[in-house]
Design an enzyme around this catalytic site. Sequence first.
Site, PDB file in Angstrom:
ATOM      1  N   GLY B 148       5.473   4.476  12.383  1.00 21.34           N
ATOM      2  CA  GLY B 148       6.067   3.596  13.372  1.00 21.34           C
ATOM      3  C   GLY B 148       6.162   2.181  12.837  1.00 21.34           C
ATOM      4  O   GLY B 148       5.513   1.809  11.859  1.00 21.34           O
ATOM      5  N   CYS B 149       6.980   1.377  13.493  1.00 18.51           N
ATOM      6  CA  CYS B 149       7.214   0.012  13.027  1.00 18.51           C
ATOM      7  C   CYS B 149       5.958  -0.852  13.191  1.00 18.51           C
ATOM      8  O   CYS B 149       5.558  -1.559  12.267  1.00 18.51           O
ATOM      9  CB  CYS B 149       8.397  -0.590  13.781  1.00 18.51           C
ATOM     10  SG  CYS B 149       8.353  -0.356  15.578  1.00 18.51           S
TER      11      CYS B 149
END
Lengths: 335, 335, 335, 335
Positions: B148-149
């Site tokens: 995920g970012c």
Amino acid sequence: MTPVAIVGASGYTGAELVRLLLGHPEVELAGLYARSTAGQPVASVLPSLAGVVDGILEPAAPEIIAGRARVAFLALPHGEGARLAADLLERGLKVIDLSADFRLRDAAAHTTWYGHDPVPGLRARAVYGLPERHRAEIAKADLVAVPGCYPTATVLAIAPLLPLVGAPLIVDAKSGVSGAGRTPGLSTHFPEIAEGIRPYKVAGTHRHTAEIEQELGGARVTFTPHLVPMTRGILSCVYAPARAERGFRDALVAAYAKEPFVTVLPDGQLPDTTHVRGSNRVHVNVVADARAGTVLAMAAIDNLVKGASGQAVQCMNLVLGLPETTGLGAVAAFP
Amino acid sequence: MTPVAIVGASGYTGAELVRLLLGHPEVELAGLYARSTAGQPVASVLPSLAGVVDGILEPAAPEIIAGRARVAFLALPHGEGARLAADLLERGLKVIDLSADFRLRDAAAHTTWYGHDPVPGLRARAVYGLPERHRAEIAKADLVAVPGCYPTATVLAIAPLLPLVGAPLIVDAKSGVSGAGRTPGLSTHFPEIAEGIRPYKVAGTHRHTAEIEQELGGARVTFTPHLVPMTRGILSCVYAPARAERGFRDALVAAYAKEPFVTVLPDGQLPDTTHVRGSNRVHVNVVADARAGTVLAMAAIDNLVKGASGQAVQCMNLVLGLPETTGLGAVAAFP
Amino acid sequence: MTPVAIVGASGYTGAELVRLLLGHPEVELAGLYARSTAGQPVASVLPSLAGVVDGILEPAAPEIIAGRARVAFLALPHGEGARLAADLLERGLKVIDLSADFRLRDAAAHTTWYGHDPVPGLRARAVYGLPERHRAEIAKADLVAVPGCYPTATVLAIAPLLPLVGAPLIVDAKSGVSGAGRTPGLSTHFPEIAEGIRPYKVAGTHRHTAEIEQELGGARVTFTPHLVPMTRGILSCVYAPARAERGFRDALVAAYAKEPFVTVLPDGQLPDTTHVRGSNRVHVNVVADARAGTVLAMAAIDNLVKGASGQAVQCMNLVLGLPETTGLGAVAAFP
Amino acid sequence: MTPVAIVGASGYTGAELVRLLLGHPEVELAGLYARSTAGQPVASVLPSLAGVVDGILEPAAPEIIAGRARVAFLALPHGEGARLAADLLERGLKVIDLSADFRLRDAAAHTTWYGHDPVPGLRARAVYGLPERHRAEIAKADLVAVPGCYPTATVLAIAPLLPLVGAPLIVDAKSGVSGAGRTPGLSTHFPEIAEGIRPYKVAGTHRHTAEIEQELGGARVTFTPHLVPMTRGILSCVYAPARAERGFRDALVAAYAKEPFVTVLPDGQLPDTTHVRGSNRVHVNVVADARAGTVLAMAAIDNLVKGASGQAVQCMNLVLGLPETTGLGAVAAFP
């Protein structure tokens, strides 16, 4: 109608004072004063006043101001208005100062953070202008030191919770760019800042750290300000170790039940600067992260209103014995 | 030229994959696949490709994809691509999955945070695609779970410092709005978000909390994400109690000395998402607040590049045995 | 690998040249040169290059540049690079000049609009660097005057339609703020411009008027530029009286059928600067308003790429005999 | 205190009506009414009212509204409030309608542009609510059709100049995104619009074309609206062939000398939406381009205030016989 003067009218907090005081039913403007822009037409420096306010910005001569006004707002850079404040006080005016000159009660602390004490002795006479915590003293003051924008949001978010949390406090705060003032520079040049977020003056190097710690009774604070690509607004997120299991939101509700400008949002609704923009209102809330043993208190304000000029007017109302909300009833201009 | 397929090409991470892979010298696009937009011309769904990519978006039929491509990127919402991933793996393709379906190694944890395990057993085969920490495993993998970012920025900021700090970790992260995806909703409607900042899913309720804790070896984390009025970028600020007096920045420098995409900024220079925008680069730094005994580690990335599609290409390079930086050399488009 | 120098590397068009040329497979950077920032580390002036480009910005000494490079890009303010251009030409370099110094073919016109002719006689040697209209001459040139951002968008939108329309032309153009350059000022200070739109230099007072009229063969043009709260992008809307009933879009299609960077959008799809951002691409379209007898031609470009540095690289490719699209293949970074 | 109802309070023009009327000294809110959000707490739909307005949004039942209010504002989509308007009029209320239902005097024209005439016959009773041009009729009306945002800015810019210019008129107008309403969609999703500008509904296809032409006495107009990445504001630029050599600005000055909300800016100072934001004010100016024989008239307004809700309140003041500026004195919140 009480005549009031605004000194430093061409900056952002000055312009915001003009806007608020034009809509105030109990005062009248007794001149707009400036330094570098003195002599220029008001409407060319502040085009939002075109067709509304005629005339020019005048130089800030104390004898002239004293002859016209009973209250003076000083919206000048730190260190540049203190001598004028002293002079106007001597001439009998009430002074509402928006700079940092008189916020720190301790002269040594002021010298540490700001370089020198501009008018030694005068700070003893100043009251810290956060009505939610110093209402009675403000009402009796003739010199009010209006708090900084970050301290206002931060103190209102966490102060009622101090009995329930430990140390240290982590303050991660985010500000709109108007907080940097109206003087252009590379760091606030549109293309440098419009599409990114950045921290600045981290790790206790921002001067507001001292002010926050003073108002929180000496708590140790790690303060990180950020610039966000928006014009107005401050969101302050304050993290602390929990020393209780519950009762956090109740403590906020109890503290602010009678406050006209502070709203504890419903459980689960989080502050958003969009919803206070242009108003003197404060939205606060708190959540506990039981997994990590941490509490997060949040406050959203408009940095130019409750974080500066609106709070200054709120203090003036107290000083003049007016109802505290006079002229400050507007809700946020949403969207 | 290795033929690669992009499934979910009409979303933001899909569009970014198209952009990056069009510029990649060792691969060729073997079709753009979509679900709800299948059948529409590419250039009407992604006008940035007008005049460059002809044809339509095709439905994601595994037998077609397998007949054309050797690698498939899946840029689909959580839970919607796992079955396809299994099918493509069976047909011998390498799968680079940008969803959260295979990021958590523990099936029970996945079920807790995401509701159900879409293809039981498959996660054992997946490798967490953060090359700076799992390079060797990725090179041998046929199923990569792209991080995920928020975890990417957070883990890169703090992981090398874990020996020098205590618990808990406070992660205050700020994201551009593209991180919310391309599906419109009130919370990402321009007027609701363009001039304010807001936290969301606070106090450990955001799913990335689990991913961060997994990669940090079980550290307790209080994670607060925010939406910032910008399109791209994540800034993650990680606070921790100091357990050493110095050596923080040296630890980052040591960890990233040979990393092609991670730069430890000079002492005193702070990460700004503006300076990594559009690139696969990571800017990190750390400061210690001796007064409060706290350490602040910071990382800035572009959420759509190093936080998603760029990292996916970086993983593909490893999987294919290509130099890791192939096709990813671009610096940020500043300003 | 042809060695190329960039003079004025610390401004926005200079920085964009660095970005594009770092990704160009046939050239290598032979120094970054600057004036006021000479002596500073590249990565402190342009943090997007941290970890990628070491060293300092050097003063622009012609003998040094000539000893290292075969091509020099000059990204300097008007009037400040012309003498250097002459010097470098004499030393045998090809010069790609991004200023306005050599764009107007007529010396008198240049003097009218810019005050004086910096190097009399030199403009006869310059070619106007709009490849879509002057490709053959550019290929033979050793001094290229890269067009202004507004003229590029405007000329590409309307030139093929001139046989079908009358006079006067109304050009209503909108630009991102990076077009104003990197020098801070009140008009580009974030809070003054982030939430509004304004026209400036209206009614034929903007210098690009002369350049547009020159390239359109003397058409009378009313040119109105605006600043829009975005960093990059120009949208030019050109209105003209119709002298035909149809055939407008066909004329664009015919003109640009073989152009690698210009796309005539499908009927009914309108240009949006979002879709060309970061790329050298041009989106054009045209509509006729039969009710009013008016034609509206539109073009969207990125002002820093096709409107400046990308077009400069396109010209260099022609000058060096390389394929025109070399190093310029990137599509827009959407979103 | 006159009791007033707001129907459609959860949209942007409805919310702005609430804001303005809360600050109006002569009216009191007699309920907030909505359709799809009926039953929800006001403060959850409009968090800017948290702590200020309690209660829920109520369904818009005419008998209830008529029992409580003397004036009703209808802020509903086109076609959805006309029946309610008829009903409330029959019950003796004054109706201020912000939709397009009654703006066009000609029923056939309305049918052409909007599809059908929602309450045949009723439009004969409506007055077009642009006080600067229809003040006397508005004062006697019981049904006011508040003008569209684009027509307000456009008509105020050019109407006084019609004797001095020819045809056709080119209207190139730029709007903030709040003009598109509060219903989310891809075209107003933040990442699609935050960093670009685009035209839409060009070449006479936007419905406001009819309204502009009606108010300008049948002039032929080419109207091009654009969406600009800002929340509030409209800038309308109107181009026309000059039929005089001078006297343009004088004509504006003469027309607006006594208007409380319209300011003709000083010669050379151009309208900027930043300077009217949040206020009911209008900034206009005009320049002549003698070279091209063209006149450019410009107006800047806040689309939600003078372009909708502020103008509605201005009309209500006239209808109720109050001073026209009551409750509308605020200047722009700059910055």
